[in-house]
Design a protein around this motif. Structure first.
Motif, PDB file in Angstrom:
ATOM      1  N   ALA A 195       0.880  -1.179   0.000  1.00 47.87           N
ATOM      2  CA  ALA A 195       0.000   0.000   0.000  1.00 47.87           C
ATOM      3  C   ALA A 195       0.909   1.218   0.000  1.00 47.87           C
ATOM      4  O   ALA A 195       1.229   1.769   1.046  1.00 47.87           O
ATOM      5  CB  ALA A 195      -0.912  -0.017   1.226  1.00 47.87           C
ATOM      6  N   GLY A 196       1.385   1.588  -1.174  1.00 48.89           N
ATOM      7  CA  GLY A 196       2.362   2.668  -1.265  1.00 48.89           C
ATOM      8  C   GLY A 196       3.740   2.257  -0.780  1.00 48.89           C
ATOM      9  O   GLY A 196       4.499   3.080  -0.281  1.00 48.89           O
ATOM     10  N   GLN A 215      -6.940  -0.047   1.883  1.00 43.69           N
ATOM     11  CA  GLN A 215      -6.830  -0.024   0.423  1.00 43.69           C
ATOM     12  C   GLN A 215      -7.420  -1.281  -0.209  1.00 43.69           C
ATOM     13  O   GLN A 215      -8.096  -1.217  -1.242  1.00 43.69           O
ATOM     14  CB  GLN A 215      -5.365   0.109   0.023  1.00 43.69           C
ATOM     15  CG  GLN A 215      -5.113   0.032  -1.471  1.00 43.69           C
ATOM     16  CD  GLN A 215      -3.648   0.158  -1.795  1.00 43.69           C
ATOM     17  OE1 GLN A 215      -3.133   1.246  -1.972  1.00 43.69           O
ATOM     18  NE2 GLN A 215      -2.938  -0.972  -1.879  1.00 43.69           N
ATOM     19  N   THR A 216      -7.183  -2.427   0.403  1.00 45.09           N
ATOM     20  CA  THR A 216      -7.569  -3.708  -0.189  1.00 45.09           C
ATOM     21  C   THR A 216      -9.032  -4.034   0.041  1.00 45.09           C
ATOM     22  O   THR A 216      -9.736  -4.512  -0.867  1.00 45.09           O
ATOM     23  CB  THR A 216      -6.692  -4.834   0.384  1.00 45.09           C
ATOM     24  OG1 THR A 216      -5.319  -4.522   0.145  1.00 45.09           O
ATOM     25  CG2 THR A 216      -7.030  -6.174  -0.246  1.00 45.09           C
ATOM     26  N   PHE A 217      -9.521  -3.783   1.261  1.00 46.04           N
ATOM     27  CA  PHE A 217     -10.864  -4.220   1.637  1.00 46.04           C
ATOM     28  C   PHE A 217     -11.890  -3.092   1.622  1.00 46.04           C
ATOM     29  O   PHE A 217     -13.105  -3.368   1.647  1.00 46.04           O
ATOM     30  CB  PHE A 217     -10.842  -4.859   3.030  1.00 46.04           C
ATOM     31  CG  PHE A 217     -10.132  -6.177   3.089  1.00 46.04           C
ATOM     32  CD1 PHE A 217     -10.843  -7.371   3.040  1.00 46.04           C
ATOM     33  CD2 PHE A 217      -8.747  -6.238   3.187  1.00 46.04           C
ATOM     34  CE1 PHE A 217     -10.190  -8.589   3.098  1.00 46.04           C
ATOM     35  CE2 PHE A 217      -8.084  -7.463   3.242  1.00 46.04           C
ATOM     36  CZ  PHE A 217      -8.811  -8.636   3.192  1.00 46.04           C
ATOM     37  N   PHE A 226       2.585   5.291   4.579  1.00 49.63           N
ATOM     38  CA  PHE A 226       2.554   4.258   3.556  1.00 49.63           C
ATOM     39  C   PHE A 226       3.043   2.912   4.085  1.00 49.63           C
ATOM     40  O   PHE A 226       3.851   2.839   5.003  1.00 49.63           O
ATOM     41  CB  PHE A 226       3.424   4.671   2.360  1.00 49.63           C
ATOM     42  CG  PHE A 226       3.085   6.019   1.803  1.00 49.63           C
ATOM     43  CD1 PHE A 226       2.018   6.169   0.924  1.00 49.63           C
ATOM     44  CD2 PHE A 226       3.798   7.149   2.184  1.00 49.63           C
ATOM     45  CE1 PHE A 226       1.690   7.419   0.414  1.00 49.63           C
ATOM     46  CE2 PHE A 226       3.477   8.397   1.676  1.00 49.63           C
ATOM     47  CZ  PHE A 226       2.418   8.540   0.786  1.00 49.63           C
ATOM     48  N   ALA A 227       2.528   1.847   3.470  1.00 48.52           N
ATOM     49  CA  ALA A 227       3.027   0.471   3.634  1.00 48.52           C
ATOM     50  C   ALA A 227       2.719  -0.159   4.979  1.00 48.52           C
ATOM     51  O   ALA A 227       3.229  -1.231   5.291  1.00 48.52           O
ATOM     52  CB  ALA A 227       4.536   0.400   3.358  1.00 48.52           C
ATOM     53  N   GLY A 228       1.860   0.470   5.787  1.00 46.60           N
ATOM     54  CA  GLY A 228       1.476  -0.120   7.057  1.00 46.60           C
ATOM     55  C   GLY A 228       0.350  -1.129   6.907  1.00 46.60           C
ATOM     56  O   GLY A 228      -0.355  -1.167   5.889  1.00 46.60           O
ATOM     57  N   GLN A 242      -7.257   6.851   8.446  1.00 50.30           N
ATOM     58  CA  GLN A 242      -7.335   7.113   7.013  1.00 50.30           C
ATOM     59  C   GLN A 242      -6.140   6.523   6.277  1.00 50.30           C
ATOM     60  O   GLN A 242      -5.082   6.288   6.867  1.00 50.30           O
ATOM     61  CB  GLN A 242      -7.356   8.629   6.765  1.00 50.30           C
ATOM     62  CG  GLN A 242      -8.551   9.357   7.357  1.00 50.30           C
ATOM     63  CD  GLN A 242      -8.324  10.864   7.365  1.00 50.30           C
ATOM     64  OE1 GLN A 242      -7.449  11.367   8.048  1.00 50.30           O
ATOM     65  NE2 GLN A 242      -9.126  11.580   6.587  1.00 50.30           N
ATOM     66  N   PHE A 243      -6.318   6.298   4.984  1.00 51.09           N
ATOM     67  CA  PHE A 243      -5.200   6.008   4.096  1.00 51.09           C
ATOM     68  C   PHE A 243      -5.424   6.717   2.775  1.00 51.09           C
ATOM     69  O   PHE A 243      -6.391   6.424   2.048  1.00 51.09           O
ATOM     70  CB  PHE A 243      -5.028   4.510   3.848  1.00 51.09           C
ATOM     71  CG  PHE A 243      -3.922   4.207   2.858  1.00 51.09           C
ATOM     72  CD1 PHE A 243      -2.616   4.544   3.155  1.00 51.09           C
ATOM     73  CD2 PHE A 243      -4.192   3.603   1.647  1.00 51.09           C
ATOM     74  CE1 PHE A 243      -1.590   4.298   2.250  1.00 51.09           C
ATOM     75  CE2 PHE A 243      -3.176   3.344   0.737  1.00 51.09           C
ATOM     76  CZ  PHE A 243      -1.865   3.695   1.044  1.00 51.09           C
TER      77      PHE A 243
END
Length: 315
Positions: free
Chosen positions: A167-168, A270-272, A261-263, A228-229
């Motif tokens: 995720a980034g 992002q995915t769900f 990012f990337a957590g 948030q993302f």
């Protein structure tokens, strides 16, 4: 008459990987409403386990100790599960809610220690003079400004497990490399690729398997709630974050750009496209002392209970 067995979770000693594993086993044995699952073993042979409790349709996944020096979050989750299990068994309450109501409403999956190897380095589960300690010490020598072992966040391969998710990830790599974290060490090294570590890969696979409505990722410190993302719009996430803030006294915060990012929760959102939260428990300098545990637990009991139940008509 059944004897009360609260007290399985030790909150007055450091939570090593072995103690965490033994505690999970003991809870699963003592309470029929609990079951344990093994997600993986680390590169150094320590198990990464989950506890599952409840039978409700709402599935939630709570995680803790993503970083070695944030180990105090592991007993936080385990104590919550223990008190919920005791309440289910005896007909008691948790945070003013009938425990059996929570049991019927939700299925809670708790991964209390995502980074068993890193935790052991910080808590003394890995003794000075051992090969594991010497290996970590050699990695830490590359970053002399970070206290050793108290500043250790990574796994024993020197990879920060909360910078391992797709995720980034490339953006996280750019940010951390610019800050000087270009190779394995105590913190902020993203690894060679996303999900390249056993622990992060196993947690991602477990998350897909559980398919939860919500995830919590417990860290320390700062008494903050990150929800948030980037520009992902997640229905109900803001309302839940506001309720978490209300019941805990923690603050809703925007994630600092250098940590954006990337957590794990970033990847989940992002995915769900469902609510995911990083909770920064307690205050001070990591690792937080056990003297803070009771306050941390009191502050977060409402978050954990609310996350399990969700909001009426909402997320």
């Amino acid at each position: 008459m059944r004897r009360c067995i609260l007290g399985i979770v030790k909150t007055d000693v450091p939570m090593t990987a072995a103690l965490c594993s033994q505690t999970i086993d003991a809870l699963a044995e003592a309470y029929p409403c609990c079951r344990k699952e093994i997600l993986t073993e680390t590169a150094f042979g320590r198990p990464m386990k989950a506890l599952v409790i409840g039978s409700g349709e709402r599935k939630v996944l709570f995680t803790a100790a993503h970083h070695g020096n944030e180990w105090i979050t592991a007993p936080l989750l385990l104590k919550f599960i223990e008190e919920l299990a005791e309440g289910i068994t005896t007909g008691g309450t948790l945070w003013g809610v009938n425990a059996r109501t929570i049991q019927k409403a939700a299925t809670i999956h708790a991964v209390a220690m995502v980074d068993p190897d890193g935790v052991d380095l910080v808590t003394g589960g890995i003794a000075p003079g051992t090969l594991e300690y010497a290996s970590a010490e050699s990695l830490a020598a590359r970053y002399p400004g970070i206290p050793f072992p108290d500043g250790w966040k990574a796994n024993l391969l020197g990879v920060d497990l909360n910078l391992q998710y797709p995720a980034g990830w490339l953006m996280a790599r750019e940010i951390k490399f610019a800050a000087g974290y270009t190779r394995p060490g105590p913190r902020d090294y993203v690894g060679r690729a996303p999900l390249s570590q056993r622990e992060s890969k196993a947690l991602a696979e477990y998350t897909r398997q559980v398919d939860p409505q919500l995830v919590l990722a417990y860290h320390t410190q700062g008494k903050a709630i990150y929800w948030q993302f980037r520009d992902c719009q997640v229905p109900g996430a803001q309302a839940l974050a506001r309720e978490f803030a209300r019941v805990s006294g923690y603050r809703m915060e925007d994630t600092p750009y250098e940590s954006s990012f990337a957590g794990y929760k970033d990847w989940f959102i992002q995915t769900f496209r469902r609510p995911g939260f990083t909770i920064e428990a307690g205050s001070g300098e990591n690792p937080l002392p056990l003297s803070q545990f009771d306050t941390i637990y009191r502050d977060n009991l409402g978050i954990l209970t609310t996350a399990a139940l969700g909001l009426p008509g909402g997320a």
